[in-house]
Design a protein around this motif. Structure first.
Motif, mmCIF file in Angstrom:
data_model
loop_
_atom_site.group_PDB
_atom_site.id
_atom_site.type_symbol
_atom_site.label_atom_id
_atom_site.label_comp_id
_atom_site.label_asym_id
_atom_site.label_seq_id
_atom_site.Cartn_x
_atom_site.Cartn_y
_atom_site.Cartn_z
ATOM 1 N N ASP A 1 34.533 62.640 74.822
ATOM 2 C CA ASP A 1 35.421 61.793 74.018
ATOM 3 C C ASP A 1 35.727 60.483 74.735
ATOM 4 O OD1 ASP A 1 35.574 63.448 71.826
ATOM 5 O OD2 ASP A 1 37.311 64.546 72.574
ATOM 6 N N GLU B 1 27.392 63.375 66.705
ATOM 7 C CA GLU B 1 28.158 63.542 65.468
ATOM 8 C C GLU B 1 29.435 62.707 65.481
ATOM 9 O OE1 GLU B 1 28.624 67.730 64.829
ATOM 10 O OE2 GLU B 1 26.573 67.942 64.044
ATOM 11 N N LYS B 2 30.068 62.579 66.639
ATOM 12 C CA LYS B 2 31.272 61.750 66.713
ATOM 13 C C LYS B 2 30.937 60.266 66.728
ATOM 14 C CE LYS B 2 34.738 64.894 68.411
ATOM 15 N NZ LYS B 2 35.965 65.022 69.230
ATOM 16 N N SER B 3 29.649 59.946 66.871
ATOM 17 C CA SER B 3 29.191 58.562 66.759
ATOM 18 C C SER B 3 28.697 58.264 65.347
ATOM 19 C CB SER B 3 28.073 58.289 67.769
ATOM 20 O OG SER B 3 28.530 58.460 69.090
ATOM 21 N N GLU C 1 43.527 69.354 66.044
ATOM 22 C CA GLU C 1 43.153 68.336 67.018
ATOM 23 C C GLU C 1 43.970 68.486 68.296
ATOM 24 O OE1 GLU C 1 43.544 64.589 65.104
ATOM 25 O OE2 GLU C 1 41.743 64.843 63.866
ATOM 26 N N LYS D 1 27.745 66.868 70.112
ATOM 27 C CA LYS D 1 29.110 66.380 69.967
ATOM 28 C C LYS D 1 29.163 64.853 69.992
ATOM 29 C CE LYS D 1 33.702 66.833 72.096
ATOM 30 N NZ LYS D 1 34.445 67.369 73.255
#
Length: 400
Positions: free
Chosen positions: A247, A376-378, A176, A373
């Motif tokens: 992000d 998927e991050k949601s 990360e 992105k």
């Protein structure tokens, strides 16, 4: 009383023990379950998972005792780890010269019977024991010893799992950090390149305009190529900025919005385009979503549907529905479609499906990667279903 000797590989053994980061950790039900089963199978009032530190034995789990640790010098388990290949059993501690005057025997604990099975690392280092005890002389049957040994192996399995999870967390944290550094670099580099590129494009266009009559056709073509190349690079940079800012988009709070407003907002952004039939299909009236994230996704998908359309009349359909856990969306167009062999590739960054759009501009392969992105991050997924000449349907979900 005879105190236990240090293990033959004591330094390496302690290093191995410390690598598990288990000493002085909080109680855990998985370990408590093992001591409970050991006490039940062996029919003993006392059961412990004991870890032998430098100067103490510490109990990760215990039944029938009120202390969390004792001095290593008085421990039975300290003797047991020096016989790591087999169970260590003392039928009557009062008759054993090593223990008869041990404070654990003569004091309130009154340990008369002890049996312990060491749990050992793959490298051969005993960390401690799974042990049972009684306040009267006793013994274990072969079946009980076999069961206690199996349970001791499970303790070692739990410790190995603990270490693996610790390593995984550390590696994820490192990854990360690397990803964050890369995204910061991409953002800074893209931001710093954008301004001089604007200057190159603007100054070249101005030069063409001011000296048009003094430049031959070949020179004009070269200057136009400079403008086109600068504009393409600007598009790439803006795509990288969008990708790195995704992000930040995800950090925004969810809000209540009207489904009709979602459609109106997106369609109004493309009102300058002629011959677009934009429709909405939904039984929902309201959504609670990250509006910025949803807008970013839909703008990308609708932009692609328009840019790559091969029809005089562009048709775009937005669908919205709901499940117990997610909102389901789709964007359906009547464009040229996407070949099956390219449908998995289009969501990868810098992958381009078409050579150029209807305006003659080649894409940079960042838009759909950014969409994937964000989705998927949601907490959702995205896919495309399409046949050549039959349009494409992008379906995605966002977690409620």
């Amino acid at each position: 009383m005879i105190a236990p000797k240090e293990h033959i590989n004591e330094k390496e053994r302690l290093e191995s023990l410390n690598s598990f980061s288990v000493l002085d950790s909080l109680p855990e039900s998985d370990y408590d379950d093992i001591t409970a089963i050991a006490a039940e199978i062996c029919n003993m009032p006392i059961a412990m998972i004991s870890l032998i530190d430098k100067d103490r034995q510490w109990f990760k789990s215990s039944i029938g005792v009120d202390v969390s640790e004792t001095e290593r010098a008085v421990s039975f388990c300290g003797h047991a780890i020096n016989n790591q290949d087999k169970p260590f059993m003392v039928n009557d501690t009062r008759l054993d010269e090593r223990f008869y005057d041990n404070p654990l025997v003569t004091g309130e604990s009154n340990i008369v019977f002890y049996a312990g099975v060491p749990f050992v690392t793959e490298d051969g280092f005993p960390l401690g024991t799974l042990c049972v005890a009684d306040q009267k002389p006793n013994t274990l049957t072969d079946h009980q010893i076999k069961s206690l040994t199996a349970l001791s192996n499970q303790v070692m399995n739990l410790l190995n799992l603990r270490k693996s999870k610790k390593r995984l967390k550390e590696e994820l944290a490192k990854q990360e950090d690397k990803n964050l550094d890369l995204e910061r670099f991409a953002f800074i580099a893209a931001h710093d390149l954008k301004s001089p590129l604007n200057n190159v494009s603007s100054l070249t266009s101005l030069f063409l305009e001011m000296y048009d009559a003094k430049i031959d056709e070949e020179g004009k073509q070269i200057l136009k190529m400079i403008v086109d190349s600068s504009d393409k690079l600007k598009g790439l940079i803006e795509g990288l900025l969008d990708y790195s800012r995704s992000d930040t988009i995800l950090s925004k709070s969810k809000v209540d919005i009207k489904v009709a407003d979602v459609k109106n907002t997106i369609s109004s952004m493309f009102s300058f385009e002629k011959n677009i039939d934009f429709t909405l299909k939904s039984t929902l009236t309201d959504l609670t979503v990250n509006q910025t994230a949803l807008d970013q996704i839909l703008i990308n998908l609708v932009t692609n549907a328009i840019k790559y359309s091969d029809k005089e009349q562009i048709k775009i359909e937005l669908g919205v529905s709901s499940t117990d856990t997610h909102y389901q969306f789709y964007v359906l167009d009547n464009g040229p479609g996407i070949p099956l062999e390219k449908q998995d590739q289009i969501f990868k960054i810098f992958e381009v499906n078409a050579n150029q759009d209807k305006y003659g501009v080649r894409g940079n392969g960042i838009g759909l990667a950014t969409v994937k992105k964000i989705v998927e991050k949601s907490g959702g997924t995205i896919k495309v279903t399409s046949e050549v000449h039959e349009g494409a349907k992008f379906s995605f979900s966002l977690k409620k």
